[in-house]
Design an enzyme around this catalytic site. Sequence first.
Site, PDB file in Angstrom:
ATOM      1  N   CYS A 171      28.675  20.810 -59.418  1.00  0.00           N
ATOM      2  CA  CYS A 171      27.519  20.626 -60.301  1.00  0.00           C
ATOM      3  C   CYS A 171      27.888  19.716 -61.467  1.00  0.00           C
ATOM      4  CB  CYS A 171      27.057  21.982 -60.816  1.00  0.00           C
ATOM      5  SG  CYS A 171      25.818  21.896 -62.120  1.00  0.00           S
ATOM      6  N   ASN A 228      29.650  33.812 -58.949  1.00  0.00           N
ATOM      7  CA  ASN A 228      29.002  32.765 -59.732  1.00  0.00           C
ATOM      8  C   ASN A 228      28.295  31.840 -58.750  1.00  0.00           C
ATOM      9  OD1 ASN A 228      30.134  29.899 -61.684  1.00  0.00           O
ATOM     10  ND2 ASN A 228      28.175  30.926 -61.710  1.00  0.00           N
ATOM     11  N   GLY A 229      26.975  31.695 -58.904  1.00  0.00           N
ATOM     12  CA  GLY A 229      26.225  30.827 -58.010  1.00  0.00           C
ATOM     13  C   GLY A 229      24.953  31.505 -57.535  1.00  0.00           C
ATOM     14  N   ASP A 243      21.852  14.643 -77.976  1.00  0.00           N
ATOM     15  CA  ASP A 243      21.879  15.940 -77.309  1.00  0.00           C
ATOM     16  C   ASP A 243      22.259  15.718 -75.851  1.00  0.00           C
ATOM     17  OD1 ASP A 243      21.721  18.659 -77.010  1.00  0.00           O
ATOM     18  OD2 ASP A 243      19.564  18.819 -77.362  1.00  0.00           O
ATOM     19  N   SER A 282      26.838  21.556 -78.222  1.00  0.00           N
ATOM     20  CA  SER A 282      27.050  20.848 -76.966  1.00  0.00           C
ATOM     21  C   SER A 282      26.900  19.341 -77.084  1.00  0.00           C
ATOM     22  CB  SER A 282      26.098  21.381 -75.898  1.00  0.00           C
ATOM     23  OG  SER A 282      24.755  21.257 -76.328  1.00  0.00           O
ATOM     24  N   GLY A 313      27.872  33.510 -69.780  1.00  0.00           N
ATOM     25  CA  GLY A 313      26.953  34.623 -69.609  1.00  0.00           C
ATOM     26  C   GLY A 313      27.105  35.617 -70.730  1.00  0.00           C
ATOM     27  N   CYS A 339      26.977  32.760 -64.623  1.00  0.00           N
ATOM     28  CA  CYS A 339      28.068  33.730 -64.672  1.00  0.00           C
ATOM     29  C   CYS A 339      29.435  33.094 -64.863  1.00  0.00           C
ATOM     30  CB  CYS A 339      28.129  34.524 -63.365  1.00  0.00           C
ATOM     31  SG  CYS A 339      26.653  35.441 -63.006  1.00  0.00           S
ATOM     32  N   CYS A 383      26.973  17.270 -57.366  1.00  0.00           N
ATOM     33  CA  CYS A 383      25.558  17.585 -57.167  1.00  0.00           C
ATOM     34  C   CYS A 383      24.804  17.178 -58.424  1.00  0.00           C
ATOM     35  CB  CYS A 383      25.365  19.079 -56.903  1.00  0.00           C
ATOM     36  SG  CYS A 383      23.620  19.570 -56.823  1.00  0.00           S
ATOM     37  N   CYS A 403      16.993  23.931 -60.397  1.00  0.00           N
ATOM     38  CA  CYS A 403      18.220  24.215 -59.653  1.00  0.00           C
ATOM     39  C   CYS A 403      18.040  25.482 -58.835  1.00  0.00           C
ATOM     40  CB  CYS A 403      19.393  24.388 -60.623  1.00  0.00           C
ATOM     41  SG  CYS A 403      20.958  24.803 -59.802  1.00  0.00           S
ATOM     42  N   TYR A 412      27.708  19.889 -69.740  1.00  0.00           N
ATOM     43  CA  TYR A 412      27.231  20.897 -70.678  1.00  0.00           C
ATOM     44  C   TYR A 412      27.833  22.291 -70.493  1.00  0.00           C
ATOM     45  CZ  TYR A 412      23.793  24.269 -72.583  1.00  0.00           C
ATOM     46  OH  TYR A 412      23.190  25.311 -73.224  1.00  0.00           O
ATOM     47  N   CYS A 452      19.300  18.196 -60.006  1.00  0.00           N
ATOM     48  CA  CYS A 452      18.339  18.430 -61.095  1.00  0.00           C
ATOM     49  C   CYS A 452      17.809  17.119 -61.653  1.00  0.00           C
ATOM     50  CB  CYS A 452      18.985  19.259 -62.200  1.00  0.00           C
ATOM     51  SG  CYS A 452      20.559  18.628 -62.785  1.00  0.00           S
TER      52      CYS A 452
END
Length: 507
Positions: free
Chosen positions: A278, A135-136, A387, A325, A61, A34, A475, A424, A284, A478
């Site tokens: 994050c 968001n989260g 990438d 990206s 989003g 979001c 964080c 995640c 990204y 991942c």
Amino acid sequence: MNLYPPSDADSAAQSNPFSPPFSPDRPDKPEEACGVFGVFAPGEDVAKLTYFGLFALQHRGQESAGIATFEGDQVHLHKEMGLVSQVFSETILGEMPGDLAVGHTRYSTTGSSRVVNAQPAVTKTCLGTLALAHNGNLVNTIQLREDLLRSNYNLVTTTDSELIALAIAEEISTGKGWLEGAISAFNRCQGAFSLVIGTPAGMMGVRDPNGIRPLVIGTLPQHSSTDPIRYVLSSETCGLDIIGAEFLREVEPGELVWINEEGLASFHWAQQPKPKLCIFEMIYFARPDSVMDDESLYSYRMRIGRRLASESPVEADLVIAVPDSGIPAAIGFSQASGIPYAEGLIKNRYVGRTFIQPTQSMRESGIRMKLNPLKDVLNGKRVVIVDDSIVRGTTSRKIVKALREAGATEVHMRISSPPVTHPCFYGIDTDNQDQLIAATNSVTEIAAQIGVDSLSYLSWAGMLSETHSNPDHFCSACFTGDYPVPVPEPVKRSKLKLEKVAVLEKV
């Protein structure tokens, strides 16, 4: 953000409401959940300002959008499925007066793409109506949901965002004010939450104690020196730029900012905040023109591309990127390696989600609906393709196949992040762990599966060392499985296959 209601078609989703059914058609990238935006600007067209702010945050989003404006005690709300430009028109925005606005643009996963889940979440309290944009992801949603059901609250959505709003309403019902009630509710929430909340008395901007998801504060230009300062809240600085707002600072982890006609007040509601932004925001998710760590993310992404070239050199004729990206890292790789950069893949930027299914032959050609190789650039060349990540490997395999069909004699892939080995739980839509190619395969095995001549990832240490912050302030669960907020076992089991965990060496 989603509770993922049980699906008759998926037993895993029946047993755990957090886990969406796996679909082979899901994007082969982590997806941001979001974007949130808010404006307190008496005398301004706050609905239109919020529209443009959401427009700048559209990358966060693309499935639904909504705005709520406050005209005194009256709330004007409009939210629908679709892109920001599809949901709103001049006519709709013109019917949304007020001094304060809260906006949201949402990405949702399989099974939860419904208008009832669009935000802002609007809830009545004994002090008036609140509108919340989130968001989260919370990790204690099951417990919080049960607590609210026992208190006889009716749940109309399948989002944890509604639960946060109802928790605030419940705390206020005990006689607490807006701020005291909100802070009490936040202390009941565990996980990731960056919030913009509108009330008749003012606007809140909030981040969880780890600050996992971003949120920034900006100010609009004053018409005269006697005008009050007008404030803007946004997930990213690009949302400030589009409306001419000036970046002031970030909302700090564990902070609540309260904005009204008296100005901005700050409350540090968490006792021991520990920053854990994050790292994928850096790599990204956030737009490359957004600013974090006092620089544009474009600069960081070029830097990790240069680091990638020094860690994993290769002899080749061209460096190309997976657009969009991968472009900054590919440019950095080219600069550091001395290998010329070229456009080898052209992206169709107007391909989004469509209900028209391609023919079987089009599905077999796969990637060409979104990316088309330039044969005259690639033919006879040894190519390095850069990438930002590999998740399932399906898209990478199709891209490599297309490059070889275009005449590339060698294809070497370089990834500007470490292998994604863990899902995640904090607001990014990643597959269950058994669908993450790096969770159960070595780099050599992945290279064979996607068909490249060589494959290398950026090291974990290299990724963090190229930031301008303390590496411990991010964080990177991942990549490592080291989750900063403990995840309850039922939620963990929904996505994490403990017997198959791949461990990343932090080198």
